[in-house]
Design a protein around this motif. Structure first.
Motif, PDB file in Angstrom:
ATOM      1  N   ALA A   1     -17.143  22.562  11.771  1.00 46.33           N
ATOM      2  CA  ALA A   1     -17.948  23.170  10.717  1.00 46.33           C
ATOM      3  C   ALA A   1     -17.704  22.555   9.348  1.00 46.33           C
ATOM      4  O   ALA A   1     -17.917  23.176   8.341  1.00 46.33           O
ATOM      5  N   GLY A   2     -17.224  21.321   9.317  1.00 43.16           N
ATOM      6  CA  GLY A   2     -17.089  20.613   8.056  1.00 43.16           C
ATOM      7  C   GLY A   2     -15.865  20.950   7.240  1.00 43.16           C
ATOM      8  O   GLY A   2     -15.652  20.366   6.200  1.00 43.16           O
ATOM      9  N   ALA A   3     -15.023  21.907   7.671  1.00 40.32           N
ATOM     10  CA  ALA A   3     -13.808  22.240   6.925  1.00 40.32           C
ATOM     11  C   ALA A   3     -12.730  21.205   7.214  1.00 40.32           C
ATOM     12  O   ALA A   3     -12.815  20.455   8.179  1.00 40.32           O
ATOM     13  N   SER A   4     -11.718  21.164   6.383  1.00 38.28           N
ATOM     14  CA  SER A   4     -10.594  20.261   6.587  1.00 38.28           C
ATOM     15  C   SER A   4      -9.304  21.064   6.618  1.00 38.28           C
ATOM     16  O   SER A   4      -9.166  22.050   5.914  1.00 38.28           O
ATOM     17  N   ILE A   5      -8.374  20.627   7.450  1.00 40.55           N
ATOM     18  CA  ILE A   5      -7.065  21.259   7.507  1.00 40.55           C
ATOM     19  C   ILE A   5      -6.107  20.376   6.742  1.00 40.55           C
ATOM     20  O   ILE A   5      -6.004  19.184   6.999  1.00 40.55           O
ATOM     21  N   ILE A   6      -5.395  20.965   5.800  1.00 44.88           N
ATOM     22  CA  ILE A   6      -4.409  20.231   5.025  1.00 44.88           C
ATOM     23  C   ILE A   6      -3.044  20.511   5.648  1.00 44.88           C
ATOM     24  O   ILE A   6      -2.606  21.653   5.712  1.00 44.88           O
ATOM     25  N   THR A   7      -2.390  19.444   6.112  1.00 44.85           N
ATOM     26  CA  THR A   7      -1.116  19.617   6.791  1.00 44.85           C
ATOM     27  C   THR A   7       0.078  19.400   5.875  1.00 44.85           C
ATOM     28  O   THR A   7       1.191  19.742   6.227  1.00 44.85           O
ATOM     29  N   GLY A   8      -0.088  18.832   4.734  1.00 43.42           N
ATOM     30  CA  GLY A   8       1.036  18.639   3.823  1.00 43.42           C
ATOM     31  C   GLY A   8       1.417  17.172   3.757  1.00 43.42           C
ATOM     32  O   GLY A   8       0.652  16.320   4.154  1.00 43.42           O
ATOM     33  N   PRO A   9       2.527  16.809   3.263  1.00 46.42           N
ATOM     34  CA  PRO A   9       3.619  17.707   2.891  1.00 46.42           C
ATOM     35  C   PRO A   9       3.332  18.443   1.586  1.00 46.42           C
ATOM     36  O   PRO A   9       2.659  17.923   0.702  1.00 46.42           O
TER      37      PRO A   9
ATOM     38  N   PHE B   1     -10.849  24.239   2.092  1.00 50.47           N
ATOM     39  CA  PHE B   1      -9.727  23.685   2.840  1.00 50.47           C
ATOM     40  C   PHE B   1      -9.010  24.793   3.600  1.00 50.47           C
ATOM     41  O   PHE B   1      -8.930  25.926   3.120  1.00 50.47           O
ATOM     42  N   GLN B   2      -8.499  24.439   4.763  1.00 47.77           N
ATOM     43  CA  GLN B   2      -7.700  25.370   5.547  1.00 47.77           C
ATOM     44  C   GLN B   2      -6.300  24.788   5.655  1.00 47.77           C
ATOM     45  O   GLN B   2      -6.128  23.615   5.977  1.00 47.77           O
ATOM     46  N   MET B   3      -5.304  25.601   5.396  1.00 47.04           N
ATOM     47  CA  MET B   3      -3.921  25.135   5.419  1.00 47.04           C
ATOM     48  C   MET B   3      -3.340  25.241   6.822  1.00 47.04           C
ATOM     49  O   MET B   3      -3.574  26.219   7.523  1.00 47.04           O
TER      50      MET B   3
ATOM     51  N   THR C   1       0.844  -1.189   0.000  1.00 50.62           N
ATOM     52  CA  THR C   1       0.000   0.000   0.000  1.00 50.62           C
ATOM     53  C   THR C   1       0.876   1.235   0.000  1.00 50.62           C
ATOM     54  O   THR C   1       1.937   1.261   0.602  1.00 50.62           O
ATOM     55  N   THR C   2       0.409   2.265  -0.672  1.00 52.23           N
ATOM     56  CA  THR C   2       1.113   3.540  -0.711  1.00 52.23           C
ATOM     57  C   THR C   2       0.571   4.419   0.401  1.00 52.23           C
ATOM     58  O   THR C   2      -0.638   4.615   0.502  1.00 52.23           O
ATOM     59  N   PRO C   3       1.450   4.955   1.269  1.00 54.06           N
ATOM     60  CA  PRO C   3       0.953   5.812   2.343  1.00 54.06           C
ATOM     61  C   PRO C   3       0.364   7.102   1.796  1.00 54.06           C
ATOM     62  O   PRO C   3       0.811   7.602   0.764  1.00 54.06           O
ATOM     63  N   ASN C   4      -0.633   7.601   2.461  1.00 56.22           N
ATOM     64  CA  ASN C   4      -1.258   8.857   2.069  1.00 56.22           C
ATOM     65  C   ASN C   4      -0.456   9.994   2.680  1.00 56.22           C
ATOM     66  O   ASN C   4      -0.553  10.277   3.854  1.00 56.22           O
ATOM     67  N   HIS C   5       0.346  10.680   1.851  1.00 49.45           N
ATOM     68  CA  HIS C   5       1.190  11.750   2.356  1.00 49.45           C
ATOM     69  C   HIS C   5       0.422  13.039   2.584  1.00 49.45           C
ATOM     70  O   HIS C   5       0.879  13.910   3.315  1.00 49.45           O
ATOM     71  N   ALA C   6      -0.722  13.192   1.972  1.00 53.91           N
ATOM     72  CA  ALA C   6      -1.512  14.403   2.153  1.00 53.91           C
ATOM     73  C   ALA C   6      -2.517  14.157   3.269  1.00 53.91           C
ATOM     74  O   ALA C   6      -3.635  13.745   3.044  1.00 53.91           O
ATOM     75  N   GLN C   7      -2.087  14.394   4.476  1.00 56.55           N
ATOM     76  CA  GLN C   7      -2.966  14.169   5.611  1.00 56.55           C
ATOM     77  C   GLN C   7      -4.025  15.256   5.655  1.00 56.55           C
ATOM     78  O   GLN C   7      -3.715  16.431   5.571  1.00 56.55           O
ATOM     79  N   VAL C   8      -5.261  14.866   5.792  1.00 54.96           N
ATOM     80  CA  VAL C   8      -6.353  15.813   5.904  1.00 54.96           C
ATOM     81  C   VAL C   8      -7.040  15.551   7.231  1.00 54.96           C
ATOM     82  O   VAL C   8      -7.566  14.470   7.467  1.00 54.96           O
ATOM     83  N   LEU C   9      -6.994  16.544   8.096  1.00 57.95           N
ATOM     84  CA  LEU C   9      -7.584  16.412   9.419  1.00 57.95           C
ATOM     85  C   LEU C   9      -8.924  17.126   9.465  1.00 57.95           C
ATOM     86  O   LEU C   9      -9.025  18.266   9.025  1.00 57.95           O
TER      87      LEU C   9
ATOM     88  N   ARG D   1      -2.912  27.152  -4.045  1.00 59.59           N
ATOM     89  CA  ARG D   1      -3.321  27.299  -2.648  1.00 59.59           C
ATOM     90  C   ARG D   1      -4.675  28.004  -2.557  1.00 59.59           C
ATOM     91  O   ARG D   1      -5.564  27.591  -1.821  1.00 59.59           O
ATOM     92  N   GLU D   2      -4.848  29.071  -3.335  1.00 58.41           N
ATOM     93  CA  GLU D   2      -6.114  29.803  -3.314  1.00 58.41           C
ATOM     94  C   GLU D   2      -7.273  28.915  -3.767  1.00 58.41           C
ATOM     95  O   GLU D   2      -8.356  28.949  -3.178  1.00 58.41           O
ATOM     96  N   ALA D   3      -7.046  28.096  -4.780  1.00 57.55           N
ATOM     97  CA  ALA D   3      -8.102  27.201  -5.266  1.00 57.55           C
ATOM     98  C   ALA D   3      -8.529  26.219  -4.179  1.00 57.55           C
ATOM     99  O   ALA D   3      -9.727  25.958  -4.006  1.00 57.55           O
ATOM    100  N   LEU D   4      -7.563  25.687  -3.442  1.00 60.85           N
ATOM    101  CA  LEU D   4      -7.895  24.779  -2.339  1.00 60.85           C
ATOM    102  C   LEU D   4      -8.679  25.509  -1.247  1.00 60.85           C
ATOM    103  O   LEU D   4      -9.654  24.982  -0.706  1.00 60.85           O
ATOM    104  N   GLU D   5      -8.257  26.729  -0.919  1.00 59.84           N
ATOM    105  CA  GLU D   5      -8.962  27.498   0.109  1.00 59.84           C
ATOM    106  C   GLU D   5     -10.382  27.822  -0.318  1.00 59.84           C
ATOM    107  O   GLU D   5     -11.307  27.791   0.498  1.00 59.84           O
ATOM    108  N   LEU D   6     -10.581  28.124  -1.597  1.00 58.19           N
ATOM    109  CA  LEU D   6     -11.926  28.416  -2.101  1.00 58.19           C
ATOM    110  C   LEU D   6     -12.834  27.194  -2.039  1.00 58.19           C
ATOM    111  O   LEU D   6     -14.054  27.330  -1.979  1.00 58.19           O
ATOM    112  N   GLN D   7     -12.245  26.007  -2.039  1.00 59.30           N
ATOM    113  CA  GLN D   7     -13.014  24.774  -1.914  1.00 59.30           C
ATOM    114  C   GLN D   7     -13.302  24.436  -0.456  1.00 59.30           C
ATOM    115  O   GLN D   7     -13.924  23.419  -0.161  1.00 59.30           O
TER     116      GLN D   7
END
Length: 76
Positions: A15-23, A57-59, A3-11, A49-55
């Motif tokens: 209020a239904g938003a997600s925080i993107i921690t990276g990498p 996501f919070q960085m 299995t390939t690890p998911n490097h883009a952790q989404v916490l 980054r702006e496109a993700l925020e408009l969807q």
């Protein structure tokens, strides 16, 4: 099967938003490009980054931290 690890952790966040921690992608490999191309990459990174925020996501990395990191990596 491997299995390939998911490097883009989404916490999940309240209020239904997600925080993107990276990498996040590193731009160090592009330091050798001409300055004009490095500025184009910088603009693309900001637009992504702006496109993700408009969807919704919070960085985890603040905008100021993001700008400092990317400009340092691109040496601009």
């Amino acid at each position: 099967m491997t299995t390939t690890p998911n490097h883009a952790q989404v916490l999940p966040q309240r209020a239904g938003a997600s925080i993107i921690t990276g990498p996040w992608p590193s731009y160090v490999a592009f330091r050798g490009l001409p300055e004009r191309e490095r500025w184009v990459l910088y603009g693309s990174a900001k637009a992504y980054r702006e496109a993700l925020e408009l969807q919704g996501f919070q960085m985890a990395e603040s905008y100021d931290q993001f700008v400092r990191r990317v400009t340092a990596e691109l040496e601009i």
